[in-house]
Every structure is written in structure tokens, then in C-alpha cells.
Write a protein that holds these residues in place. Sequence first.
Motif, short mmCIF file in Angstrom:
data_model
loop_
_atom_site.label_atom_id
_atom_site.label_comp_id
_atom_site.label_asym_id
_atom_site.label_seq_id
_atom_site.Cartn_x
_atom_site.Cartn_y
_atom_site.Cartn_z
N GLY A 109 0.84 -1.18 0.00
CA GLY A 109 0.00 0.00 0.00
C GLY A 109 0.88 1.23 0.00
N ARG A 110 0.26 2.38 -0.02
CA ARG A 110 1.02 3.63 0.00
C ARG A 110 0.56 4.50 1.15
N ASN A 111 1.54 5.10 1.82
CA ASN A 111 1.25 6.07 2.87
C ASN A 111 0.72 7.32 2.17
N PRO A 112 -0.52 7.74 2.46
CA PRO A 112 -1.08 8.89 1.75
C PRO A 112 -0.39 10.22 2.09
N ASN A 113 0.31 10.27 3.20
CA ASN A 113 0.98 11.52 3.58
C ASN A 113 2.25 11.78 2.78
N ASN A 114 3.03 10.71 2.55
CA ASN A 114 4.30 10.94 1.87
C ASN A 114 4.53 10.04 0.65
N GLY A 115 3.59 9.13 0.38
CA GLY A 115 3.68 8.30 -0.82
C GLY A 115 4.62 7.12 -0.72
N THR A 116 5.23 6.87 0.43
CA THR A 116 6.13 5.73 0.55
C THR A 116 5.34 4.43 0.57
N GLU A 117 5.95 3.38 0.03
CA GLU A 117 5.29 2.08 0.01
C GLU A 117 5.34 1.45 1.39
N VAL A 118 4.23 0.82 1.77
CA VAL A 118 4.10 0.18 3.07
C VAL A 118 3.56 -1.23 2.84
N SER A 119 4.13 -2.21 3.51
CA SER A 119 3.64 -3.57 3.42
C SER A 119 2.44 -3.73 4.35
N ILE A 120 1.34 -4.21 3.80
CA ILE A 120 0.13 -4.46 4.59
C ILE A 120 0.07 -5.96 4.86
N ALA A 121 0.04 -6.32 6.13
CA ALA A 121 0.10 -7.72 6.55
C ALA A 121 -1.16 -8.48 6.11
N PRO A 122 -1.02 -9.80 5.91
CA PRO A 122 -2.20 -10.61 5.60
C PRO A 122 -3.15 -10.61 6.79
N ARG A 123 -4.42 -10.71 6.49
CA ARG A 123 -5.40 -10.68 7.57
C ARG A 123 -6.68 -11.39 7.14
N ARG A 124 -7.52 -11.68 8.10
CA ARG A 124 -8.81 -12.31 7.86
C ARG A 124 -9.88 -11.25 8.08
N VAL A 125 -10.82 -11.17 7.14
CA VAL A 125 -11.89 -10.19 7.24
C VAL A 125 -13.23 -10.90 7.16
N VAL A 126 -14.26 -10.25 7.70
CA VAL A 126 -15.62 -10.76 7.64
C VAL A 126 -16.37 -9.90 6.64
N THR A 127 -17.04 -10.55 5.69
CA THR A 127 -17.89 -9.84 4.75
C THR A 127 -19.32 -10.34 4.93
N PHE A 128 -20.27 -9.56 4.45
CA PHE A 128 -21.68 -9.94 4.56
C PHE A 128 -22.28 -9.96 3.18
N ARG A 129 -22.98 -11.03 2.89
CA ARG A 129 -23.70 -11.13 1.62
C ARG A 129 -25.18 -11.28 1.95
N ALA A 130 -25.96 -10.31 1.54
CA ALA A 130 -27.40 -10.31 1.84
C ALA A 130 -28.11 -11.38 1.01
N SER A 131 -29.13 -11.99 1.61
CA SER A 131 -29.92 -12.98 0.88
C SER A 131 -30.84 -12.25 -0.11
N ASN A 132 -31.38 -13.01 -1.05
CA ASN A 132 -32.30 -12.41 -2.01
C ASN A 132 -33.53 -11.84 -1.31
N ALA A 133 -34.00 -12.51 -0.27
CA ALA A 133 -35.17 -12.02 0.47
C ALA A 133 -34.88 -10.66 1.12
N LEU A 134 -33.70 -10.52 1.69
CA LEU A 134 -33.33 -9.23 2.30
C LEU A 134 -33.17 -8.18 1.23
N ARG A 135 -32.52 -8.51 0.13
CA ARG A 135 -32.36 -7.54 -0.98
C ARG A 135 -33.71 -7.07 -1.49
N ASP A 136 -34.64 -8.01 -1.66
CA ASP A 136 -35.97 -7.64 -2.16
C ASP A 136 -36.70 -6.74 -1.17
N ALA A 137 -36.51 -6.99 0.12
CA ALA A 137 -37.17 -6.18 1.14
C ALA A 137 -36.58 -4.77 1.23
#
Length: 96
Positions: free
Chosen positions: A66-94
Motif C-alpha cells: 500500500g502507500r502512505n497517503p501523507n508521503n507516498g512511501t510504500e508500506v507492506s500491509i500484513a495478511p489478515r482475515r476479514v468478515v464480509t456480509f452477503r445479503a440474501s435475495n429475500a433481504l435484498r428484495d425487502a
Amino acid sequence: MSDLLTLTRADIAHSIYRRTRLPRAHCQAMVDAILQHIADALAAGENVKITNFGTFILRDKGERLGRNPNNGTEVSIAPRRVVTFRASNALRDAVF
């Protein structure tokens, strides 16, 4: 976006109370227990599917540059686990 309302744990517990007339403390305990169970399952590496609502999915993100937005230097972003949410069709329709 800041003028939108936010649904809280207390709001959910109050809604359960209004519908069931169970003691408020029990309603709050139910909400807390459900959310804790979801969190525990995700921490154990499980996806959580709630029918007609949606699925909480664990995804592994690899290491990247990634890049530091303040000075533009490259920064290594560590691997990580994230949680995402996928809405069901019923929720989307509602909602849409």
C-alpha cells in the motif's frame, strides 16, 4: 449518510420485548447470546448463514503493498482475515 438512523442492540432487544412481553433483561440476554454465538462461530473459522437474511463470510486477504497517503512511501500491509456480509435475495428484495 450521517443523518441515517442506526439500529442498536438495545433497539433489537426492545423490539423483542414489544413482541413477546418477556422481561427486558431476558430480551437483552437473548440478543447478546445470539450475537456472541455468531462471533464465536466466526472466530472458529466458520461462515454463518441466517436463512432469509444473509451470510457472514470469512475471507483471507494476502499481504500486499500500500502507500502512505501523507508521503507516498510504500508500506507492506500484513495478511489478515476479514468478515464480509452477503445479503440474501429475500433481504435484498425487502430493502431495494
